[in-house]
Design a protein around this motif. Structure first.
Motif, PDB file in Angstrom:
ATOM      1  N   THR A 239       0.857  -1.183   0.000  1.00 40.75           N
ATOM      2  CA  THR A 239       0.000   0.000   0.000  1.00 40.75           C
ATOM      3  C   THR A 239       0.890   1.230   0.000  1.00 40.75           C
ATOM      4  O   THR A 239       2.004   1.202   0.535  1.00 40.75           O
ATOM      5  N   VAL A 240       0.416   2.304  -0.630  1.00 40.13           N
ATOM      6  CA  VAL A 240       1.170   3.557  -0.702  1.00 40.13           C
ATOM      7  C   VAL A 240       0.237   4.687  -0.274  1.00 40.13           C
ATOM      8  O   VAL A 240      -0.860   4.830  -0.832  1.00 40.13           O
ATOM      9  N   ASP A 241       0.647   5.485   0.721  1.00 39.16           N
ATOM     10  CA  ASP A 241      -0.219   6.575   1.172  1.00 39.16           C
ATOM     11  C   ASP A 241       0.044   7.853   0.379  1.00 39.16           C
ATOM     12  O   ASP A 241       0.856   7.878  -0.547  1.00 39.16           O
ATOM     13  N   GLU A 242      -0.652   8.935   0.765  1.00 42.84           N
ATOM     14  CA  GLU A 242      -0.568  10.186   0.006  1.00 42.84           C
ATOM     15  C   GLU A 242       0.809  10.829   0.056  1.00 42.84           C
ATOM     16  O   GLU A 242       1.154  11.676  -0.771  1.00 42.84           O
ATOM     17  N   ASN A 243       1.655  10.426   1.032  1.00 49.69           N
ATOM     18  CA  ASN A 243       3.014  10.971   1.136  1.00 49.69           C
ATOM     19  C   ASN A 243       4.061  10.090   0.459  1.00 49.69           C
ATOM     20  O   ASN A 243       5.253  10.378   0.534  1.00 49.69           O
ATOM     21  N   GLY A 244       3.610   9.031  -0.173  1.00 48.40           N
ATOM     22  CA  GLY A 244       4.537   8.132  -0.857  1.00 48.40           C
ATOM     23  C   GLY A 244       5.150   7.079   0.040  1.00 48.40           C
ATOM     24  O   GLY A 244       6.085   6.376  -0.367  1.00 48.40           O
ATOM     25  N   ILE A 245       4.635   6.931   1.271  1.00 41.03           N
ATOM     26  CA  ILE A 245       5.145   5.919   2.197  1.00 41.03           C
ATOM     27  C   ILE A 245       4.589   4.557   1.797  1.00 41.03           C
ATOM     28  O   ILE A 245       3.370   4.379   1.693  1.00 41.03           O
ATOM     29  N   LYS A 246       5.479   3.604   1.593  1.00 41.03           N
ATOM     30  CA  LYS A 246       5.078   2.255   1.180  1.00 41.03           C
ATOM     31  C   LYS A 246       5.075   1.323   2.390  1.00 41.03           C
ATOM     32  O   LYS A 246       6.005   1.333   3.198  1.00 41.03           O
ATOM     33  N   SER A 247       4.032   0.509   2.489  1.00 40.44           N
ATOM     34  CA  SER A 247       3.933  -0.489   3.547  1.00 40.44           C
ATOM     35  C   SER A 247       3.702  -1.848   2.919  1.00 40.44           C
ATOM     36  O   SER A 247       2.934  -1.981   1.964  1.00 40.44           O
ATOM     37  N   TYR A 248       4.387  -2.871   3.463  1.00 39.37           N
ATOM     38  CA  TYR A 248       4.273  -4.225   2.945  1.00 39.37           C
ATOM     39  C   TYR A 248       3.821  -5.151   4.071  1.00 39.37           C
ATOM     40  O   TYR A 248       4.460  -5.219   5.125  1.00 39.37           O
ATOM     41  N   THR A 249       2.725  -5.857   3.850  1.00 39.46           N
ATOM     42  CA  THR A 249       2.203  -6.774   4.846  1.00 39.46           C
ATOM     43  C   THR A 249       2.180  -8.185   4.287  1.00 39.46           C
ATOM     44  O   THR A 249       2.057  -8.393   3.073  1.00 39.46           O
ATOM     45  N   ASP A 250       2.295  -9.176   5.184  1.00 37.57           N
ATOM     46  CA  ASP A 250       2.284 -10.566   4.747  1.00 37.57           C
ATOM     47  C   ASP A 250       0.861 -11.109   4.693  1.00 37.57           C
ATOM     48  O   ASP A 250      -0.122 -10.376   4.909  1.00 37.57           O
ATOM     49  N   GLY A 251       0.739 -12.408   4.403  1.00 37.75           N
ATOM     50  CA  GLY A 251      -0.577 -13.008   4.252  1.00 37.75           C
ATOM     51  C   GLY A 251      -1.395 -13.029   5.523  1.00 37.75           C
ATOM     52  O   GLY A 251      -2.621 -13.216   5.474  1.00 37.75           O
ATOM     53  N   ASN A 252      -0.736 -12.818   6.674  1.00 37.70           N
ATOM     54  CA  ASN A 252      -1.447 -12.756   7.957  1.00 37.70           C
ATOM     55  C   ASN A 252      -1.792 -11.331   8.361  1.00 37.70           C
ATOM     56  O   ASN A 252      -2.267 -11.101   9.466  1.00 37.70           O
ATOM     57  N   GLY A 253      -1.530 -10.379   7.444  1.00 39.06           N
ATOM     58  CA  GLY A 253      -1.822  -8.987   7.734  1.00 39.06           C
ATOM     59  C   GLY A 253      -0.807  -8.311   8.642  1.00 39.06           C
ATOM     60  O   GLY A 253      -1.065  -7.216   9.168  1.00 39.06           O
ATOM     61  N   ILE A 254       0.354  -8.932   8.818  1.00 40.58           N
ATOM     62  CA  ILE A 254       1.395  -8.382   9.695  1.00 40.58           C
ATOM     63  C   ILE A 254       2.321  -7.484   8.885  1.00 40.58           C
ATOM     64  O   ILE A 254       2.814  -7.871   7.822  1.00 40.58           O
ATOM     65  N   LEU A 255       2.576  -6.282   9.383  1.00 42.54           N
ATOM     66  CA  LEU A 255       3.491  -5.354   8.728  1.00 42.54           C
ATOM     67  C   LEU A 255       4.892  -5.931   8.754  1.00 42.54           C
ATOM     68  O   LEU A 255       5.408  -6.302   9.810  1.00 42.54           O
ATOM     69  N   ARG A 256       5.555  -6.008   7.584  1.00 40.24           N
ATOM     70  CA  ARG A 256       6.902  -6.561   7.498  1.00 40.24           C
ATOM     71  C   ARG A 256       7.934  -5.537   7.050  1.00 40.24           C
ATOM     72  O   ARG A 256       9.113  -5.681   7.354  1.00 40.24           O
ATOM     73  N   GLU A 257       7.505  -4.519   6.277  1.00 32.88           N
ATOM     74  CA  GLU A 257       8.454  -3.486   5.836  1.00 32.88           C
ATOM     75  C   GLU A 257       7.703  -2.181   5.606  1.00 32.88           C
ATOM     76  O   GLU A 257       6.556  -2.174   5.172  1.00 32.88           O
ATOM     77  N   ARG A 258       8.385  -1.085   5.928  1.00 29.44           N
ATOM     78  CA  ARG A 258       7.842   0.238   5.609  1.00 29.44           C
ATOM     79  C   ARG A 258       8.980   1.082   5.037  1.00 29.44           C
ATOM     80  O   ARG A 258      10.095   1.077   5.572  1.00 29.44           O
ATOM     81  N   VAL A 259       8.707   1.771   3.932  1.00 20.29           N
ATOM     82  CA  VAL A 259       9.725   2.577   3.250  1.00 20.29           C
ATOM     83  C   VAL A 259       9.276   4.032   3.255  1.00 20.29           C
ATOM     84  O   VAL A 259       8.198   4.360   2.743  1.00 20.29           O
ATOM     85  N   ILE A 260      10.117   4.892   3.828  1.00 22.30           N
ATOM     86  CA  ILE A 260       9.797   6.321   3.950  1.00 22.30           C
ATOM     87  C   ILE A 260      10.711   7.115   3.032  1.00 22.30           C
ATOM     88  O   ILE A 260      11.926   7.180   3.260  1.00 22.30           O
ATOM     89  N   PRO A 261      10.193   7.727   1.973  1.00 20.91           N
ATOM     90  CA  PRO A 261      11.053   8.519   1.072  1.00 20.91           C
ATOM     91  C   PRO A 261      11.389   9.873   1.691  1.00 20.91           C
ATOM     92  O   PRO A 261      10.703  10.335   2.627  1.00 20.91           O
ATOM     93  N   PRO A 262      12.426  10.556   1.208  1.00 23.13           N
ATOM     94  CA  PRO A 262      12.767  11.886   1.718  1.00 23.13           C
ATOM     95  C   PRO A 262      11.587  12.846   1.573  1.00 23.13           C
ATOM     96  O   PRO A 262      10.892  12.861   0.553  1.00 23.13           O
ATOM     97  N   GLY A 263      11.352  13.632   2.623  1.00 18.01           N
ATOM     98  CA  GLY A 263      10.301  14.646   2.585  1.00 18.01           C
ATOM     99  C   GLY A 263       8.934  14.162   2.992  1.00 18.01           C
ATOM    100  O   GLY A 263       7.989  14.952   3.099  1.00 18.01           O
ATOM    101  N   ALA A 264       8.789  12.859   3.246  1.00 16.29           N
ATOM    102  CA  ALA A 264       7.473  12.331   3.612  1.00 16.29           C
ATOM    103  C   ALA A 264       7.118  12.637   5.055  1.00 16.29           C
ATOM    104  O   ALA A 264       5.943  12.657   5.418  1.00 16.29           O
ATOM    105  N   MET A 265       8.136  12.874   5.901  1.00 17.45           N
ATOM    106  CA  MET A 265       7.908  13.163   7.316  1.00 17.45           C
ATOM    107  C   MET A 265       8.515  14.514   7.674  1.00 17.45           C
ATOM    108  O   MET A 265       9.342  15.067   6.946  1.00 17.45           O
ATOM    109  N   ASP A 266       8.114  15.047   8.813  1.00 20.13           N
ATOM    110  CA  ASP A 266       8.553  16.364   9.268  1.00 20.13           C
ATOM    111  C   ASP A 266       9.988  16.288   9.784  1.00 20.13           C
ATOM    112  O   ASP A 266      10.263  15.661  10.809  1.00 20.13           O
ATOM    113  N   ALA A 267      10.919  16.932   9.074  1.00 11.61           N
ATOM    114  CA  ALA A 267      12.333  16.886   9.451  1.00 11.61           C
ATOM    115  C   ALA A 267      12.610  17.656  10.733  1.00 11.61           C
ATOM    116  O   ALA A 267      13.635  17.427  11.386  1.00 11.61           O
ATOM    117  N   SER A 268      11.717  18.569  11.136  1.00 15.41           N
ATOM    118  CA  SER A 268      11.928  19.301  12.391  1.00 15.41           C
ATOM    119  C   SER A 268      11.669  18.399  13.595  1.00 15.41           C
ATOM    120  O   SER A 268      12.136  18.667  14.701  1.00 15.41           O
TER     121      SER A 268
END
Length: 350
Positions: A239-268
């Motif tokens: 799944t990809v949210d509006e900020n470009g953050i990618k989340s990967y879940t397995d067949g049991n619905g468990i989060l296994r990886e999350r990828v945060i691109p530059p600028g997606a979160m508040d650097a302050s």
């Protein structure tokens, strides 16, 4: 290094085939660029045994079969067979099989299916394997627990690490000239952590009594979590949210990886969020266990464990590849690196 085992099992000596039947068929003029393994099996009515063989097929860029190679026939006992797929590594494909004369490792040229080399080994089984930096192959099994070959099929080392044939390696990983694995027994809880130095093939062994889950085992487990996910994201739900953050879940619905691109979160709030890409990894139970934060050549790695309900650092590798181990663990909320705040985000957004 990536690896995939389709049929490893413990390959028993009784599974030796009675004669050679390896063959090759050519179907297309074009060179193959990849190869895949499949298996065929049948019942021998005269003995009641199940038999089979592996078939390696080379495919060109259009997906056409260019050639097929059939391994020696061999008996199958449960999950064990006398032929084993080690898969593709670069331009070559590797597999084990056997005949009445011995047990062999074969390296095929993927382009045309020809044999680059075929080496007889002292192994009668395979439990795990991993590739080195320059095409070396490090293999674990029973009887001979460690076998090393170079890219030309020359045996570099073969060692018995235990007097008992019940012991075999699993979880083999390679990094910076070290092969790391766990040596376990079929018949007891005995577990030993092994680091093999491939420059001289000396090893350090640390016994973990009663299956004790020590820091070396945790590090190895985290490596396995990372290697099972990184590069294999297509096997997870993305799944990809509006900020470009990618989340990967397995067949049991468990989060296994999350990828945060530059600028997606508040650097302050999370220092480095404006310039770094962050990769957060979670184990099969959903626990946060590894963070990889990078900006080109600048890379930071954090190994994380759950202790008494709190996340702690157990290893940190800085951008110059210096390794810092924390025997008692350091709270994830401590600042140990320029990107610590960004590492903490992996726990916050879990």
């Amino acid at each position: 290094m990536k690896k995939k085992i389709y049929r490893t099992g413990m390959l028993m000596a009784l599974c030796l085939a009675f004669g050679p039947c390896e063959s090759m068929d050519v179907y297309a003029d074009k060179m193959a660029v990849t190869a895949e393994w499949r298996e065929e099996s049948w019942q021998d009515d005269s003995t009641g045994l199940e038999w089979g063989h592996g078939i390696i097929a080379g495919y060109n860029e259009e997906g056409e079969v260019c050639w097929e190679v059939v391994s020696e026939d061999g008996a199958i006992a449960g999950d064990a067979a006398s032929y084993v797929n080690l898969g593709q590594n670069g331009d070559f494909f590797y597999y084990f099989d056997s005949n009445s004369e011995g047990f062999y490792l074969t390296c095929l040229n993927i382009a045309d299916g020809s044999v680059k080399w075929k080496t007889e080994t002292a192994l009668t089984n395979v439990s795990d394997f991993v590739y080195g930096d320059n095409g070396e192959l490090y293999i674990g099994g029973m009887q001979i627990q460690f076998l090393a070959l170079d890219a030309e099929g020359k045996v570099l080392a073969q060692q018995k690490l235990s007097d008992s044939s019940a012991f075999h390696p699993r979880g083999m990983e390679y990094e910076n000239g070290l092969v790391m694995f766990l040596l376990e027994s079929w018949y007891s809880d005995s577990l030993t952590y092994v680091e093999m130095d491939t420059s001289n093939f000396t090893c350090e062994m640390r016994e973990l009594l009663g299956g004790e889950y020590s820091d070396p085992v945790k590090i190895l487990h985290i490596r396995q979590v990372y290697n099972s996910i990184n590069g294999n994201e297509s096997s997870f739900s993305e799944t990809v949210d509006e900020n470009g953050i990618k989340s990967y879940t397995d067949g049991n619905g468990i989060l296994r990886e999350r990828v945060i691109p530059p600028g997606a979160m508040d650097a302050s709030v999370y220092a480095g969020a404006d310039v770094y890409t962050a990769y957060y990894y979670y184990d099969e139970k959903g626990y946060y266990c590894f963070a990889y934060i990078e900006n080109g050549d600048e890379q930071y790695r954090f190994y994380i464990d759950m202790q008494d309900g709190n996340y702690v650092y157990i290893r940190y590798i800085d951008s110059s590849h210096t390794v810092y181990d924390y025997e008692d663990g350091i709270s994830i909320w401590e600042t140990i690196a320029p990107t610590s705040y960004y590492c903490q985000l992996g726990a916050v957004i879990q």
